[in-house]
Design an enzyme around this catalytic site. Structure first.
Site, PDB file in Angstrom:
ATOM      1  N   HIS A  28       0.807  -1.232   0.000  1.00 13.29           N
ATOM      2  CA  HIS A  28       0.000   0.000   0.000  1.00 13.29           C
ATOM      3  C   HIS A  28       0.839   1.282   0.000  1.00 13.29           C
ATOM      4  O   HIS A  28       0.733   2.151   0.854  1.00 13.29           O
ATOM      5  CB  HIS A  28      -1.087   0.017   1.073  1.00 13.29           C
ATOM      6  CG  HIS A  28      -0.693  -0.205   2.509  1.00 13.29           C
ATOM      7  ND1 HIS A  28       0.297   0.496   3.132  1.00 13.29           N
ATOM      8  CD2 HIS A  28      -1.207  -1.036   3.432  1.00 13.29           C
ATOM      9  CE1 HIS A  28       0.375   0.107   4.392  1.00 13.29           C
ATOM     10  NE2 HIS A  28      -0.516  -0.825   4.597  1.00 13.29           N
ATOM     11  N   HIS A  82      -5.248  -8.499  14.488  1.00 16.09           N
ATOM     12  CA  HIS A  82      -5.313  -7.282  13.675  1.00 16.09           C
ATOM     13  C   HIS A  82      -6.078  -7.614  12.399  1.00 16.09           C
ATOM     14  O   HIS A  82      -5.800  -8.626  11.754  1.00 16.09           O
ATOM     15  CB  HIS A  82      -3.869  -6.860  13.373  1.00 16.09           C
ATOM     16  CG  HIS A  82      -3.697  -5.683  12.481  1.00 16.09           C
ATOM     17  ND1 HIS A  82      -4.598  -4.658  12.396  1.00 16.09           N
ATOM     18  CD2 HIS A  82      -2.674  -5.355  11.631  1.00 16.09           C
ATOM     19  CE1 HIS A  82      -4.149  -3.763  11.536  1.00 16.09           C
ATOM     20  NE2 HIS A  82      -2.996  -4.165  11.052  1.00 16.09           N
ATOM     21  N   GLU A  84      -6.296  -6.030   9.486  1.00 19.88           N
ATOM     22  CA  GLU A  84      -5.834  -5.641   8.152  1.00 19.88           C
ATOM     23  C   GLU A  84      -5.707  -6.894   7.279  1.00 19.88           C
ATOM     24  O   GLU A  84      -5.361  -7.981   7.763  1.00 19.88           O
ATOM     25  CB  GLU A  84      -4.504  -4.865   8.230  1.00 19.88           C
ATOM     26  CG  GLU A  84      -4.211  -4.165   6.911  1.00 19.88           C
ATOM     27  CD  GLU A  84      -3.136  -3.077   7.001  1.00 19.88           C
ATOM     28  OE1 GLU A  84      -2.501  -2.911   8.057  1.00 19.88           O
ATOM     29  OE2 GLU A  84      -2.932  -2.390   5.969  1.00 19.88           O
ATOM     30  N   ASP A  86      -3.739  -8.232   5.214  1.00 18.48           N
ATOM     31  CA  ASP A  86      -2.576  -9.111   5.107  1.00 18.48           C
ATOM     32  C   ASP A  86      -2.589 -10.186   6.198  1.00 18.48           C
ATOM     33  O   ASP A  86      -1.877 -11.178   6.106  1.00 18.48           O
ATOM     34  CB  ASP A  86      -1.249  -8.320   5.139  1.00 18.48           C
ATOM     35  CG  ASP A  86      -1.161  -7.314   6.245  1.00 18.48           C
ATOM     36  OD1 ASP A  86      -2.192  -6.797   6.697  1.00 18.48           O
ATOM     37  OD2 ASP A  86      -0.028  -7.025   6.683  1.00 18.48           O
ATOM     38  N   HIS A 148      -1.076  -0.506  14.731  1.00 20.19           N
ATOM     39  CA  HIS A 148      -1.262   0.777  14.087  1.00 20.19           C
ATOM     40  C   HIS A 148      -2.696   0.993  13.611  1.00 20.19           C
ATOM     41  O   HIS A 148      -2.965   1.974  12.892  1.00 20.19           O
ATOM     42  CB  HIS A 148      -0.272   0.927  12.908  1.00 20.19           C
ATOM     43  CG  HIS A 148      -0.567   0.005  11.747  1.00 20.19           C
ATOM     44  ND1 HIS A 148      -0.860   0.479  10.504  1.00 20.19           N
ATOM     45  CD2 HIS A 148      -0.678  -1.334  11.653  1.00 20.19           C
ATOM     46  CE1 HIS A 148      -1.089  -0.520   9.669  1.00 20.19           C
ATOM     47  NE2 HIS A 148      -0.985  -1.639  10.355  1.00 20.19           N
ATOM     48  N   ASP A 167       1.870  -6.497  14.222  1.00 19.69           N
ATOM     49  CA  ASP A 167       2.727  -5.715  13.312  1.00 19.69           C
ATOM     50  C   ASP A 167       3.945  -5.113  14.041  1.00 19.69           C
ATOM     51  O   ASP A 167       4.982  -4.849  13.407  1.00 19.69           O
ATOM     52  CB  ASP A 167       1.939  -4.569  12.677  1.00 19.69           C
ATOM     53  CG  ASP A 167       1.172  -4.989  11.422  1.00 19.69           C
ATOM     54  OD1 ASP A 167       1.426  -6.079  10.907  1.00 19.69           O
ATOM     55  OD2 ASP A 167       0.313  -4.211  10.975  1.00 19.69           O
ATOM     56  N   TYR A 195      10.352  -0.084   8.198  1.00 20.47           N
ATOM     57  CA  TYR A 195       8.991  -0.485   8.560  1.00 20.47           C
ATOM     58  C   TYR A 195       8.398   0.500   9.566  1.00 20.47           C
ATOM     59  O   TYR A 195       7.262   0.965   9.414  1.00 20.47           O
ATOM     60  CB  TYR A 195       9.029  -1.897   9.151  1.00 20.47           C
ATOM     61  CG  TYR A 195       7.675  -2.482   9.418  1.00 20.47           C
ATOM     62  CD1 TYR A 195       7.013  -3.237   8.452  1.00 20.47           C
ATOM     63  CD2 TYR A 195       7.031  -2.288  10.634  1.00 20.47           C
ATOM     64  CE1 TYR A 195       5.765  -3.772   8.690  1.00 20.47           C
ATOM     65  CE2 TYR A 195       5.787  -2.812  10.882  1.00 20.47           C
ATOM     66  CZ  TYR A 195       5.156  -3.560   9.912  1.00 20.47           C
ATOM     67  OH  TYR A 195       3.905  -4.082  10.154  1.00 20.47           O
ATOM     68  N   HIS A 228       5.291  -9.943  10.714  1.00 13.94           N
ATOM     69  CA  HIS A 228       6.105  -9.810   9.499  1.00 13.94           C
ATOM     70  C   HIS A 228       7.574  -9.954   9.899  1.00 13.94           C
ATOM     71  O   HIS A 228       7.996  -9.405  10.922  1.00 13.94           O
ATOM     72  CB  HIS A 228       5.947  -8.437   8.844  1.00 13.94           C
ATOM     73  CG  HIS A 228       4.557  -8.107   8.403  1.00 13.94           C
ATOM     74  ND1 HIS A 228       3.961  -8.695   7.310  1.00 13.94           N
ATOM     75  CD2 HIS A 228       3.641  -7.242   8.896  1.00 13.94           C
ATOM     76  CE1 HIS A 228       2.737  -8.193   7.158  1.00 13.94           C
ATOM     77  NE2 HIS A 228       2.525  -7.320   8.102  1.00 13.94           N
TER      78      HIS A 228
HETATM   79 FE1  FEO Z   1      -1.262  -3.657   9.605  1.00 21.29          FE
HETATM   80 FE2  FEO Z   1       0.608  -6.303   8.680  1.00 21.29          FE
HETATM   81  O1  FEO Z   1      -0.951  -5.273   8.775  1.00 21.29           O
END
Ligand code: FEO
Length: 401
Positions: A28, A82, A84, A86, A148, A167, A195, A228
């Site tokens: 993104h 989370h 999101e 991903d 976040h 994250d 990051y 991640h």
């Molecule tokens: Fe905020 Fe890895 O998604």
């Protein structure tokens, strides 16, 4: 055919079952030049728990890794730290396949999952500080709102001294090694800082409070397992210390010159400013936006004390790549910056004022009026650029002796 996607042991009870995305280069708007991973973990407790899931196209890889250690149908609990995509993109498809007894998320997570997946699944909300027994061990959940997303939470598995940090403490880095000590420390530093700068910087003021809270728990942290990048098992002190510094946006005697150029006039000005900065002892980073991505600018800004931005005037406006990078940086809300603007022009020359307005919106302290040069900078114009750089450099030298 033999399943080649295996789970990776973190402890006897915790296994990595995520996916490696070697090819992703745009996350993104943030360029991920080393790819990424979507980490999911299995807790092999009496009640088996799957901690987070992966981006939708990688579900089969995750399922194969799960199947390498347990029958997926034995998973009783899924935790969604989370929402999101991903991490939740494959959540409900996974749930449909393995039929867990329950999916846990934070209150905001439950709401957000429903907003994203439109009512899919039956999610149970856990409260901040709530503990969920897995039989022979226990997960404790803590909200980390706005780190976040509003729904973000982390969990602590005390029996393994392991923090599932979602994250936080992560990085976009595809690698064959699953642990921090299997990766070049310089790469870890660079990718974790990149990051942080591109994902967490807007919420940096919350970082210290979160670290204080984690510290107050008295946890004997042995592992940090983010969603991640690698699992931290040797460099925990380093990443925690870095987050403490980045959270307060600790600055250095570094100046970042971000610029665009059409016929190299603005570039000549940038070079003269760089000379002035260096003459005052500043460390200079030089980013032409034709050659560099906005996320590299975010990385460089993280510890920089000054941002100097330059653009030619194109059709009464700043150059599009400068609008791009300054809009992006403004959204990341960097703090404690001084700066200035510069640029060349042919007729009207609005770019310098427009950049100054943007810098002010970013709460950058403008050290000196901007420098403009008509068509091609002559010797006095280059001297003015040098002096501008020198002035900013002297301010940095005084602030960071
Ligand atoms: Fe905020 Fe890895 O998604």
């Amino acid at each position: 055919m033999e399943n080649v996607f295996k789970a990776v042991r973190i402890t006897d009870r915790v296994w990595w079952v995520g996916a490696i995305d070697w090819n992703i280069r745009d996350f993104h708007g943030y360029t991920t030049k080393r790819g990424s991973t979507y980490n999911a973990y299995l807790v092999l407790a009496d009640k088996i728990a799957l901690i987070d899931t992966v981006k939708a196209p990688f579900r089969e890889e995750m399922m194969s890794r799960i199947a390498s250690v347990v029958d997926p149908k034995d998973v009783e609990i899924i935790v969604s730290h989370h929402a999101e995509m991903d991490h939740s993109g494959s959540l409900f498809e996974t749930a449909a396949a393995i039929r867990p007894k329950v999916i846990y998320a934070s209150e905001m997570g439950k709401k957000t999952l429903n907003e994203i997946h439109h009512g899919a699944g039956n999610v149970v909300a856990v409260k901040d500080g709530e503990k969920v027994g897995l039989g022979n061990c226990e997960l404790a959940f803590y909200e980390t709102r706005m780190l976040h997303w509003p729904d973000s939470m982390i969990s602590w598995l005390g029996e393994e001294k392991l923090l599932f940090s979602q994250d936080a403490f992560g990085m976009h880095l595809a690698s064959s090694g699953r642990f921090d000590d299997e990766i070049d420390p310089a790469v870890l530093d660079y990718e974790s800082a990149t990051y942080f700068a591109n994902i967490l910087l807007p919420y940096a003021p919350l970082i210290g409070k979160t670290l204080d809270r984690v510290g107050s728990m008295g946890w004997d942290l042995k592992f940090i397992a983010p969603d991640h990048g690698p699992v931290w098992r040797t460099g925990l002190g380093r990443i925690l210390g870095n987050y403490r510094r980045w959270g307060v946006q600790e600055k250095t005697r570094k100046a970042v010159i971000v610029y665009a150029t059409m016929w190299h006039s603005t570039e000549r000005m940038a070079r003269a400013i760089g000379e002035g900065l260096a003459s005052a002892g500043a460390t200079v980073r030089f980013l032409s936006m034709a050659e560099n991505h906005r996320s590299e600018a975010a990385y460089e800004i993280l510890d920089a004390g000054a941002l100097i931005a330059g653009s030619p005037t194109l059709n009464n406006n700043i150059f599009p790549t400068m609008a791009d990078v300054l809009t992006y940086l403004k959204g990341l809300r960097p703090k404690n910056l001084i700066g200035a603007a510069f640029g060349s022009y042919g007729w009207s020359g609005e770019s310098v004022r427009q950049i100054e307005d943007l810098l002010k919106e970013m709460k950058v302290e403008i050290v000196s009026g901007g420098v403009k040069a008509k068509h091609v900078p002559d010797a006095p114009a280059l001297r003015a650029c040098y002096d501008l750089g020198r002035q900013v450099g002297e301010r940095l030298a005084a602030a960071f002796p």
